[in-house]
Design a protein around this motif. Structure first.
Motif, PDB file in Angstrom:
ATOM      1  N   GLY A   1       0.575   9.231  -5.270  1.00 21.54           N
ATOM      2  CA  GLY A   1      -0.206   9.752  -4.152  1.00 21.54           C
ATOM      3  C   GLY A   1      -1.688   9.509  -4.410  1.00 21.54           C
ATOM      4  N   PHE A   2      -2.504  10.127  -3.613  1.00 22.08           N
ATOM      5  CA  PHE A   2      -3.951   9.984  -3.824  1.00 22.08           C
ATOM      6  C   PHE A   2      -4.506  11.344  -4.224  1.00 22.08           C
ATOM      7  CE2 PHE A   2      -8.411   9.652  -2.403  1.00 22.08           C
ATOM      8  CZ  PHE A   2      -8.773   8.593  -3.212  1.00 22.08           C
TER       9      PHE A   2
ATOM     10  N   MET B   1      -3.413   1.258  -5.358  1.00 22.85           N
ATOM     11  CA  MET B   1      -3.734   1.581  -3.966  1.00 22.85           C
ATOM     12  C   MET B   1      -5.022   0.891  -3.535  1.00 22.85           C
ATOM     13  SD  MET B   1      -2.690   5.466  -2.995  1.00 22.85           S
ATOM     14  CE  MET B   1      -3.664   6.244  -4.246  1.00 22.85           C
TER      15      MET B   1
ATOM     16  N   GLY C   1      -1.853   5.762  -9.625  1.00 19.35           N
ATOM     17  CA  GLY C   1      -1.712   4.894  -8.461  1.00 19.35           C
ATOM     18  C   GLY C   1      -3.015   4.483  -7.818  1.00 19.35           C
ATOM     19  N   SER C   2      -4.144   4.918  -8.355  1.00 21.18           N
ATOM     20  CA  SER C   2      -5.418   4.637  -7.676  1.00 21.18           C
ATOM     21  C   SER C   2      -5.781   3.152  -7.682  1.00 21.18           C
ATOM     22  CB  SER C   2      -6.541   5.479  -8.271  1.00 21.18           C
ATOM     23  OG  SER C   2      -6.746   5.150  -9.634  1.00 21.18           O
TER      24      SER C   2
ATOM     25  N   LEU D   1      -5.137  -1.831  -0.667  1.00 18.90           N
ATOM     26  CA  LEU D   1      -5.981  -1.545   0.501  1.00 18.90           C
ATOM     27  C   LEU D   1      -6.894  -2.733   0.801  1.00 18.90           C
ATOM     28  CD1 LEU D   1      -6.864   0.443   2.683  1.00 18.90           C
ATOM     29  CD2 LEU D   1      -8.567   1.327   1.058  1.00 18.90           C
TER      30      LEU D   1
ATOM     31  N   LEU E   1       0.839  -1.205   0.000  1.00 15.52           N
ATOM     32  CA  LEU E   1       0.000   0.000   0.000  1.00 15.52           C
ATOM     33  C   LEU E   1       0.871   1.251   0.000  1.00 15.52           C
ATOM     34  CD1 LEU E   1      -2.796   1.323   0.138  1.00 15.52           C
ATOM     35  CD2 LEU E   1      -2.688   1.092   2.627  1.00 15.52           C
ATOM     36  N   TYR E   2       1.917   1.246   0.815  1.00 18.01           N
ATOM     37  CA  TYR E   2       2.841   2.378   0.847  1.00 18.01           C
ATOM     38  C   TYR E   2       3.520   2.560  -0.513  1.00 18.01           C
ATOM     39  CZ  TYR E   2       6.761   5.325   2.153  1.00 18.01           C
ATOM     40  OH  TYR E   2       7.686   6.330   2.208  1.00 18.01           O
TER      41      TYR E   2
ATOM     42  N   TYR F   1       1.056   3.981  -2.953  1.00 24.20           N
ATOM     43  CA  TYR F   1       0.850   5.397  -2.677  1.00 24.20           C
ATOM     44  C   TYR F   1       1.986   6.221  -3.283  1.00 24.20           C
ATOM     45  CZ  TYR F   1       0.176   9.791  -0.208  1.00 24.20           C
ATOM     46  OH  TYR F   1      -0.011  11.115   0.084  1.00 24.20           O
TER      47      TYR F   1
END
Length: 190
Positions: free
Chosen positions: A54-55, A66, A62-63, A70, A46-47, A50
């Motif tokens: 990023g989000f 991620m 990356g969505s 998650l 997950l890191y 990210y």
């Protein structure tokens, strides 16, 4: 699996208890540690996901990674919590019933194979692996282990390198030169 099965030593006859159902409401040795490891590994993924972008938005690169990681974190956490609540199976140990020394040794062999593959090349690395494996598993003489390893390696090399022309890591053995010598010999140039 039979609901009356107690999970004691009577099941160690070489058959698997990994069928659906397994041990009902019991935790085998190593299960909780593995569940925690999966949770930590999922958090690491997950890191890493990210870190892609990023989000910022649902359409960001990356969505999807991620979201996937998650789901992995949540699933692994649920499994870890449920596993932690279960009582351990009596009479089993990690080293005897789940991860015997022979498995640990071969995992070490495979790691060593991966480490030595680039500097030594395929042929010497595979030869070392096969010699050690045949000696350890058969318990016979070194001559037997060397012979079986050589024959096996020759068959592997002929099938993959000659028949299927798979490029294997060369390393310290001048394999291409040997192949050219044989080609010249059989074409009459030798």
């Amino acid at each position: 699996m039979d609901p009356e099965f107690r999970g004691d030593m009577d099941h160690h006859d070489g058959t698997s208890d990994a069928l659906p159902g397994g041990y009902v409401e019991k935790r085998r040795p190593g299960e909780l540690g593995f569940a925690v490891f999966l949770t930590v590994a999922s958090l690491g993924l997950l890191y890493s996901a990210y870190g892609i972008s990023g989000f910022k938005a649902l359409s960001s690169p990356g969505s999807i990674p991620m979201a996937t990681s998650l789901v992995m974190v949540i699933s692994a956490l649920v499994v870890a919590v449920r596993t932690a609540r279960l009582p351990r199976v009596a009479g089993e140990t990690l080293s005897k019933d789940i991860l015997p020394m022979m498995v640990v040794v071969f995992v070490g062999f495979l790691v060593l194979f991966g480490v030595l593959l680039k500097p030594l090349g395929f042929l010497p690395t595979a030869a070392l692996f096969l010699i050690a494996a045949f000696k350890l598993l058969s318990g016979k003489s070194w001559a037997h282990a060397l012979t079986m390893a050589f024959v096996s390696l020759l068959v592997i090399w002929l099938v993959f390198r000659i028949l299927f022309t798979v490029l294997l890591p060369a390393g310290i053995v001048p394999e291409a030169e040997f192949i050219q010598i044989f080609r010249n010999f059989f074409s009459g140039k030798g």
